[in-house]
Scaffold this motif. Sequence first.
Motif, PDB file in Angstrom:
ATOM      1  N   THR A 218       0.827  -1.197   0.000  1.00  7.45           N
ATOM      2  CA  THR A 218       0.000   0.000   0.000  1.00  7.45           C
ATOM      3  C   THR A 218       0.867   1.255   0.000  1.00  7.45           C
ATOM      4  OG1 THR A 218      -1.915   1.068   1.040  1.00  7.45           O
ATOM      5  CG2 THR A 218      -0.201   0.185   2.501  1.00  7.45           C
TER       6      THR A 218
ATOM      7  N   TYR B  73      -4.491  -4.739  -1.615  1.00  2.00           N
ATOM      8  CA  TYR B  73      -4.990  -3.375  -1.484  1.00  2.00           C
ATOM      9  C   TYR B  73      -5.513  -2.891  -2.840  1.00  2.00           C
ATOM     10  CZ  TYR B  73      -2.105  -3.722   2.701  1.00  2.00           C
ATOM     11  OH  TYR B  73      -1.540  -4.139   3.887  1.00  2.00           O
TER      12      TYR B  73
ATOM     13  N   VAL C 285      -8.010   3.686   0.229  1.00  2.91           N
ATOM     14  CA  VAL C 285      -7.559   2.337  -0.091  1.00  2.91           C
ATOM     15  C   VAL C 285      -8.473   1.310   0.575  1.00  2.91           C
ATOM     16  CG1 VAL C 285      -5.683   0.664   0.195  1.00  2.91           C
ATOM     17  CG2 VAL C 285      -5.170   3.032  -0.430  1.00  2.91           C
TER      18      VAL C 285
END
Length: 208
Positions: A73, A117, A130
């Motif tokens: 991420t 993600y 996210v």
Amino acid sequence: GTTNQLYIKATDRAGNEQQNLQGFIRIDSTTPSLSVNTPIGVATVNGKSALSIVTTVSDTTSGLGDVSASFTTDTDPYNAPDTWVPIATATPSSGTATVSISAASLNTLPEGSGQIYLRMPDGAGNYSTVATVNLLVDKTAPTGTVTSHADSATVNKTISISGTANDANGISSVSSLEVWNGGAGPADPDPEATTGWVATSATVTGTY
């Protein structure tokens, strides 16, 4: 978003001025929306099959970009360094986007807990919050042992078979039991063969 007119005014050395309307600019500082429909909860994967992730997406101003998936991420998508490494993308259609994570990508993950993600930009470059899909990665086959009969036992009637079944990692439980009915061969049958295996009604809880 607010639509604004853009004017440019030019002035020469003699003081003559000219103003021109150059066009319109729409200001969009609102993040698009992305949420995961499926899978719900924790998805169990084995690195042999692809995983489909269905998302719902929306943006009221600038339009939708592609949904991107990553194993890593990025807490700040607007500034370097960008730690987002895409493994799959999908173009939204009618408010949804289905991202397919390949078996090859999933097979790179170590066994145990993992995450995928997802994020999406809009036409103005704003990013959605996210979203996360939680995984259990289990690439180790369970084991089964027959305890009621010796190897190569000869029988002349209907029999009941009992034994034990276990998952070595303890990551995912043994959920079903099948017996081979595909005939004898020079080698053990392929556990992933699509024919020859017959499902049983056994309830598997460590023993059956």
